[in-house]
Write an enzyme that holds these catalytic residues in place. Structure first.
Site, PDB file in Angstrom:
ATOM      1  CG  ASP A  14     -36.620 -24.766   7.733  1.00  0.00           C
ATOM      2  OD1 ASP A  14     -36.817 -24.476   8.923  1.00  0.00           O
ATOM      3  OD2 ASP A  14     -35.916 -25.727   7.360  1.00  0.00           O
ATOM      4  CG  ASP A  16     -31.421 -25.389  11.661  1.00  0.00           C
ATOM      5  OD1 ASP A  16     -30.314 -25.577  12.165  1.00  0.00           O
ATOM      6  OD2 ASP A  16     -32.215 -24.509  12.076  1.00  0.00           O
ATOM      7  CG  ASP A 178     -35.265 -29.289   5.670  1.00  0.00           C
ATOM      8  OD1 ASP A 178     -34.461 -30.145   6.095  1.00  0.00           O
ATOM      9  OD2 ASP A 178     -35.902 -28.534   6.418  1.00  0.00           O
TER      10      ASP A 178
END
Length: 228
Positions: A14, A16, A178
């Protein structure tokens, strides 16, 4: 971490909240938008919780938090999005920073011939320049971004596309994110998944997946199983 990497041939990340802490610049752009619209600003900590589902949802969520209700006027939302872009398009890597360990991890994994890619909900017009500016693009085989909302995680579409492009089976990819959204996307695709403990999802329940405090943990094992 050896058991996590066992049988893994490629790694997906991922963006961000996983590779780059983009919240500072996103928050600045959101608050510039809100100021231009005459609305109250938001704390960066509040904006962090809204990151991860694309800029449209970030703008909508921020407006909703500032106004106290969800706006539905399309012209107003379009104006807000344009105001956000006006700032963010010029300052996407001003206060943002690559997370500690991310550069080292990507460099080491790439040098060990482990193919790497980025799969993000950030649109390509924002994601690709950001990865270049951060110095991470050179280690990635490619970056996949949603061309339409239906492709956004938790849909497994982009992860499956990444596996097909790298010519591996889904269970041979480890996807690192995240958020619960990342976990759901990876599980739906059939990929192995790990979660970082420093990202933006304050509701992350990572008890069922591996948790890493730094991406460097991924290189503390044999990475020689990549595609030949």
């Amino acid at each position: 971490m050896p058991e996590l990497m066992a049988g893994i041939r490629v790694l997906g990340f991922d963006l961000d909240g996983t590779l780059i802490d983009t919240a500072p610049d996103l928050a600045d752009a959101i608050n510039a938008m809100l100021e231009a619209l005459g609305q109250r600003p938001l704390a960066e900590a509040s904006i962090r919780t809204l990151i991860g589902n694309g800029v449209e949802q970030l703008v909508l969520g921020s407006l909703t938090a500032s106004l106290g209700y969800e706006p539905t006027n399309r012209a107003y939302l379009a104006k807000a999005l344009a105001l956000f872009r006006r700032t963010y398009d010029r300052h996407f890597f001003h206060r943002s920073r690559v997370y500690p360990g991310a550069m080292i991890a990507l460099r080491s994994l790439a040098q060990a011939t482990m193919p790497l890619c980025c799969v993000t909900n950030k649109e390509s017009a924002l994601a690709l320049p950001l990865l270049e500016a951060a110095g991470l693009a050179q280690y990635l085989a490619f970056t996949l971004c949603p061309e339409q909302p239906a492709q956004r995680k938790p849909s497994p579409a982009l992860l499956l596309a990444a596996c097909a492009r790298l010519r591996v089976k889904p269970h041979e990819m480890l996807y690192v994110g995240d958020s619960v959204t990342d976990i759901r996307a990876a599980e739906a695709a059939g990929c192995r998944v790990a979660a970082v403990n420093y990202g933006y999802d304050t509701h992350l329940d990572a008890k069922a997946v591996a948790v890493v405090a730094s991406l460097t943990e991924l290189i503390k094992t044999d990475t020689s199983s990549g595609p030949r």
